[in-house]
Design an enzyme around this catalytic site. Structure first.
Site, mmCIF file in Angstrom:
data_model
loop_
_atom_site.group_PDB
_atom_site.id
_atom_site.type_symbol
_atom_site.label_atom_id
_atom_site.label_comp_id
_atom_site.label_asym_id
_atom_site.label_seq_id
_atom_site.Cartn_x
_atom_site.Cartn_y
_atom_site.Cartn_z
ATOM 1 N N TYR A 157 5.994 -4.484 94.126
ATOM 2 C CA TYR A 157 6.774 -3.383 93.555
ATOM 3 C C TYR A 157 8.170 -3.352 94.187
ATOM 4 O O TYR A 157 9.183 -3.264 93.486
ATOM 5 C CB TYR A 157 6.045 -2.066 93.800
ATOM 6 N N LYS A 161 12.033 -3.806 92.562
ATOM 7 C CA LYS A 161 13.057 -2.776 92.671
ATOM 8 C C LYS A 161 14.324 -3.319 93.335
ATOM 9 O O LYS A 161 15.442 -2.958 92.964
ATOM 10 C CB LYS A 161 12.515 -1.574 93.436
ATOM 11 N N THR A 192 5.521 12.375 89.573
ATOM 12 C CA THR A 192 5.432 11.825 88.223
ATOM 13 C C THR A 192 4.040 11.228 88.038
ATOM 14 O O THR A 192 3.279 11.105 89.000
ATOM 15 C CB THR A 192 6.482 10.720 88.009
#
Length: 260
Positions: A157, A161, A192
């Site tokens: 991840y 990014k 979120t």
């Protein structure tokens, strides 16, 4: 005298927000509409996009819901053919698999990279071309604090990014002469759907809250100020930026407050 009050006004502008069905994307779509933009609320979940568009229109804004799959170049091209080139592009979707790097499978690696990095690439390639030809536009994509700081389980991840930031910086250099601005936003911890796993663990959730200088998580609407800024003439001289909206997470060293 320059009209400073108009700097954030997006009246007459069009904005394509990808990932508008939930979280930061939904808030971004609502925020841009509130400042006058006509918003194309796009999401792989067409019903969620419709709900966001309906909410904007109920509040007096202009919005059109669109189904868009960042994993499919044909889907991205079809949207471009349908709406033309927007003044503003906002890309928010991401996926994560929290595992040690040595335990990540090829399929999991591909899934993370294909959405987070290649999906963003598909969008900026498609809509950046039209912006360059027109001679104006603002491209905004969401990165993360994980582009700078990492923890166990975030390797792939974090790589996507960081890769997004460098790709956007290169794009900013390439499109700057054409009048197109390109910037990345790096949130800290935001409540979120992507972070639901953490919220369900009180110790994990609390530890993250304490790490930020402000001592809490962010809400999606707290990302909107930076989105509107980068979309507007207020940021007319801002490109190639890595804009931290992290509650001070990356400014403070460690999770221990020494006795002073």
């Amino acid at each position: 005298m320059f009209d400073y009050r108009s700097m954030f006004d997006l009246t007459g502008k069009t904005a394509l927000v990808v990932g508008a069905g939930s979280g930061i994307g939904e808030a971004s779509a609502q925020g841009l509409a509130a400042f006058g933009a006509e918003v194309y609320a796009a999401d792989v979940n067409a019903e969620a996009a419709e709900a966001t568009a309906d909410g904007i229109m109920e509040n007096g804004g202009k919005a059109i819901a669109i189904g868009l799959d960042m994993l499919d170049s044909k889907s991205v091209a079809a949207v471009a053919e349908g709406i033309g080139t927007p003044d503003v592009l906002v890309s928010t979707p991401s996926v994560n698999v929290r595992k040690p790097v040595l335990e990540i499978t090829d399929e999991e690696f591909d899934r993370i990279v294909d959405l987070n990095l290649k999906g963003t690439f598909r969008l900026v390639r498609q809509f950046g071309r039209g912006m360059a030809e027109r001679g104006s536009g603002s491209i905004i994509a969401f990165s993360s604090i994980r582009a700078q700081v990492v923890e166990p389980g975030q390797g792939v991840y974090a790589a996507t990014k960081s890769g997004t930031v460098q790709m956007l910086r290169a794009l900013a250099a390439e499109l700057g002469p054409s009048g197109v601005r390109v910037n990345a936003i790096a949130p800290g911890v935001v409540e979120t759907p992507l972070t639901a796993q953490i919220k369900d663990s009180p110790d994990w959730y609390g530890s993250y809250a304490e790490k930020s200088i402000l001592g809490r998580w962010a809400q999606p609407h707290e990302m909107v100020g930076m989105v509107v800024y980068l979309a507007s003439e207020a940021a007319s001289y801002v490109t190639g930026g890595f804009m931290l909206v992290d509650g001070g997470w990356t400014a403070a060293d460690g999770r221990f407050t020494p006795p002073l």
